[in-house]
Design a protein around this motif. Structure first.
Motif, PDB file in Angstrom:
ATOM      1  N   VAL A  32       0.857  -1.183   0.000  1.00 46.24           N
ATOM      2  CA  VAL A  32       0.000   0.000   0.000  1.00 46.24           C
ATOM      3  C   VAL A  32       0.896   1.237   0.000  1.00 46.24           C
ATOM      4  O   VAL A  32       1.823   1.342   0.800  1.00 46.24           O
ATOM      5  N   PHE A  33       0.597   2.161  -0.900  1.00 47.96           N
ATOM      6  CA  PHE A  33       1.351   3.411  -1.001  1.00 47.96           C
ATOM      7  C   PHE A  33       0.391   4.586  -0.998  1.00 47.96           C
ATOM      8  O   PHE A  33      -0.753   4.459  -1.422  1.00 47.96           O
ATOM      9  N   VAL A  34       0.882   5.726  -0.525  1.00 43.23           N
ATOM     10  CA  VAL A  34       0.148   6.983  -0.633  1.00 43.23           C
ATOM     11  C   VAL A  34       1.028   7.933  -1.422  1.00 43.23           C
ATOM     12  O   VAL A  34       2.229   8.052  -1.156  1.00 43.23           O
ATOM     13  N   ALA A  36       1.263  11.949  -2.925  1.00 38.85           N
ATOM     14  CA  ALA A  36       0.748  13.325  -2.879  1.00 38.85           C
ATOM     15  C   ALA A  36       1.898  14.276  -3.170  1.00 38.85           C
ATOM     16  O   ALA A  36       3.038  14.029  -2.752  1.00 38.85           O
ATOM     17  N   ASP A  37       1.592  15.337  -3.862  1.00 36.63           N
ATOM     18  CA  ASP A  37       2.594  16.362  -4.175  1.00 36.63           C
ATOM     19  C   ASP A  37       3.854  15.776  -4.809  1.00 36.63           C
ATOM     20  O   ASP A  37       4.974  16.190  -4.496  1.00 36.63           O
ATOM     21  N   GLY A  38       3.685  14.764  -5.654  1.00 36.70           N
ATOM     22  CA  GLY A  38       4.810  14.171  -6.356  1.00 36.70           C
ATOM     23  C   GLY A  38       5.672  13.233  -5.526  1.00 36.70           C
ATOM     24  O   GLY A  38       6.711  12.773  -5.981  1.00 36.70           O
ATOM     25  N   LYS A  39       5.244  12.930  -4.298  1.00 35.58           N
ATOM     26  CA  LYS A  39       5.994  12.015  -3.437  1.00 35.58           C
ATOM     27  C   LYS A  39       5.159  10.774  -3.180  1.00 35.58           C
ATOM     28  O   LYS A  39       3.956  10.854  -2.984  1.00 35.58           O
ATOM     29  N   ARG A  40       5.827   9.613  -3.164  1.00 43.89           N
ATOM     30  CA  ARG A  40       5.159   8.341  -2.869  1.00 43.89           C
ATOM     31  C   ARG A  40       5.832   7.722  -1.658  1.00 43.89           C
ATOM     32  O   ARG A  40       7.056   7.626  -1.606  1.00 43.89           O
ATOM     33  N   VAL A  41       5.001   7.299  -0.678  1.00 41.90           N
ATOM     34  CA  VAL A  41       5.543   6.666   0.528  1.00 41.90           C
ATOM     35  C   VAL A  41       4.817   5.348   0.783  1.00 41.90           C
ATOM     36  O   VAL A  41       3.682   5.147   0.338  1.00 41.90           O
ATOM     37  N   ASN A  42       5.482   4.477   1.517  1.00 41.06           N
ATOM     38  CA  ASN A  42       4.892   3.220   1.960  1.00 41.06           C
ATOM     39  C   ASN A  42       3.851   3.554   3.022  1.00 41.06           C
ATOM     40  O   ASN A  42       4.188   4.111   4.068  1.00 41.06           O
ATOM     41  N   ALA A  43       2.598   3.222   2.767  1.00 42.41           N
ATOM     42  CA  ALA A  43       1.521   3.566   3.690  1.00 42.41           C
ATOM     43  C   ALA A  43       1.449   2.631   4.892  1.00 42.41           C
ATOM     44  O   ALA A  43       0.588   2.789   5.741  1.00 42.41           O
ATOM     45  N   LYS A  44       2.354   1.681   4.965  1.00 41.75           N
ATOM     46  CA  LYS A  44       2.425   0.830   6.145  1.00 41.75           C
ATOM     47  C   LYS A  44       3.469   1.364   7.125  1.00 41.75           C
ATOM     48  O   LYS A  44       3.770   0.736   8.125  1.00 41.75           O
ATOM     49  N   SER A  45       3.988   2.553   6.837  1.00 38.08           N
ATOM     50  CA  SER A  45       4.998   3.208   7.675  1.00 38.08           C
ATOM     51  C   SER A  45       4.460   4.541   8.177  1.00 38.08           C
ATOM     52  O   SER A  45       4.192   5.443   7.390  1.00 38.08           O
ATOM     53  N   ILE A  46       4.313   4.664   9.493  1.00 40.66           N
ATOM     54  CA  ILE A  46       3.805   5.918  10.059  1.00 40.66           C
ATOM     55  C   ILE A  46       4.744   7.077   9.742  1.00 40.66           C
ATOM     56  O   ILE A  46       4.296   8.172   9.416  1.00 40.66           O
ATOM     57  N   LEU A  52       4.941  13.372   4.777  1.00 36.91           N
ATOM     58  CA  LEU A  52       4.221  14.073   3.719  1.00 36.91           C
ATOM     59  C   LEU A  52       3.607  15.383   4.224  1.00 36.91           C
ATOM     60  O   LEU A  52       3.416  16.316   3.454  1.00 36.91           O
ATOM     61  N   GLY A  53       3.285  15.462   5.529  1.00 36.37           N
ATOM     62  CA  GLY A  53       2.725  16.672   6.106  1.00 36.37           C
ATOM     63  C   GLY A  53       1.482  17.159   5.375  1.00 36.37           C
ATOM     64  O   GLY A  53       1.437  18.302   4.923  1.00 36.37           O
ATOM     65  N   LEU A  54       0.459  16.326   5.278  1.00 35.67           N
ATOM     66  CA  LEU A  54      -0.699  16.626   4.440  1.00 35.67           C
ATOM     67  C   LEU A  54      -1.819  17.308   5.218  1.00 35.67           C
ATOM     68  O   LEU A  54      -2.395  16.727   6.133  1.00 35.67           O
ATOM     69  N   PRO A  55      -2.173  18.547   4.841  1.00 39.87           N
ATOM     70  CA  PRO A  55      -3.252  19.268   5.510  1.00 39.87           C
ATOM     71  C   PRO A  55      -4.629  18.888   4.957  1.00 39.87           C
ATOM     72  O   PRO A  55      -4.737  18.239   3.903  1.00 39.87           O
ATOM     73  N   GLN A  56      -5.666  19.337   5.651  1.00 36.57           N
ATOM     74  CA  GLN A  56      -7.047  19.147   5.190  1.00 36.57           C
ATOM     75  C   GLN A  56      -7.191  19.703   3.780  1.00 36.57           C
ATOM     76  O   GLN A  56      -6.605  20.727   3.438  1.00 36.57           O
ATOM     77  N   GLY A  57      -7.951  18.993   2.961  1.00 33.82           N
ATOM     78  CA  GLY A  57      -8.207  19.435   1.600  1.00 33.82           C
ATOM     79  C   GLY A  57      -7.240  18.892   0.567  1.00 33.82           C
ATOM     80  O   GLY A  57      -7.455  19.052  -0.633  1.00 33.82           O
ATOM     81  N   THR A  58      -6.169  18.233   1.010  1.00 31.22           N
ATOM     82  CA  THR A  58      -5.206  17.649   0.082  1.00 31.22           C
ATOM     83  C   THR A  58      -5.809  16.407  -0.569  1.00 31.22           C
ATOM     84  O   THR A  58      -6.420  15.576   0.098  1.00 31.22           O
ATOM     85  N   THR A  59      -5.630  16.292  -1.867  1.00 31.94           N
ATOM     86  CA  THR A  59      -6.049  15.081  -2.573  1.00 31.94           C
ATOM     87  C   THR A  59      -4.853  14.144  -2.640  1.00 31.94           C
ATOM     88  O   THR A  59      -3.768  14.544  -3.059  1.00 31.94           O
ATOM     89  N   ILE A  60      -5.065  12.918  -2.172  1.00 30.34           N
ATOM     90  CA  ILE A  60      -4.013  11.907  -2.187  1.00 30.34           C
ATOM     91  C   ILE A  60      -4.434  10.777  -3.112  1.00 30.34           C
ATOM     92  O   ILE A  60      -5.620  10.604  -3.408  1.00 30.34           O
ATOM     93  N   THR A  61      -3.457  10.015  -3.554  1.00 29.10           N
ATOM     94  CA  THR A  61      -3.722   8.805  -4.328  1.00 29.10           C
ATOM     95  C   THR A  61      -3.299   7.621  -3.485  1.00 29.10           C
ATOM     96  O   THR A  61      -2.160   7.565  -3.013  1.00 29.10           O
ATOM     97  N   ILE A  62      -4.230   6.710  -3.262  1.00 26.64           N
ATOM     98  CA  ILE A  62      -3.928   5.464  -2.554  1.00 26.64           C
ATOM     99  C   ILE A  62      -3.688   4.409  -3.625  1.00 26.64           C
ATOM    100  O   ILE A  62      -4.503   4.240  -4.532  1.00 26.64           O
ATOM    101  N   ILE A  63      -2.554   3.731  -3.520  1.00 29.49           N
ATOM    102  CA  ILE A  63      -2.165   2.720  -4.506  1.00 29.49           C
ATOM    103  C   ILE A  63      -2.000   1.387  -3.784  1.00 29.49           C
ATOM    104  O   ILE A  63      -1.304   1.320  -2.759  1.00 29.49           O
ATOM    105  N   THR A  64      -2.642   0.348  -4.303  1.00 34.16           N
ATOM    106  CA  THR A  64      -2.520  -0.982  -3.711  1.00 34.16           C
ATOM    107  C   THR A  64      -2.104  -1.979  -4.776  1.00 34.16           C
ATOM    108  O   THR A  64      -2.548  -1.896  -5.915  1.00 34.16           O
TER     109      THR A  64
END
Length: 86
Positions: A32-34, A36-46, A52-64
């Protein structure tokens, strides 16, 4: 598989919702990856999510990717869309 969702909770993806997201992501065998803003991170890592420092209103892409990718994508998208229960 991937889906775009918008962070609706007031503080965005801060520590508590990030920890909830990671806990849910880790229930699946798929990668699982997230993205946003041209960066991709492992979503299993806090730490990955928090960097990513994502504020309210940010659109993210969840990739599985993997055997339960569809279920993971649906569960995690729903979590974001419902504001992490906040």
């Amino acid at each position: 598989m991937e889906r775009q969702v918008t962070l609706t909770n007031g503080a965005g993806l801060h520590a508590r919702p990030a920890s909830v997201f990671v806990a849910e992501a880790n229930k699946f065998s798929s990668d699982v990856f997230v993205e946003a803003d041209g960066k991709r991170v492992n979503a299993k890592s806090i730490l990955g999510l928090l960097t990513l420092g994502l504020p309210q209103g940010t659109t993210i892409t969840i990739i599985t990717e993997g055997s339960d990718a569809e279920q993971a994508l649906n569960t995690l998208s729903n979590l974001v869309e419902t504001g992490f229960g906040e």
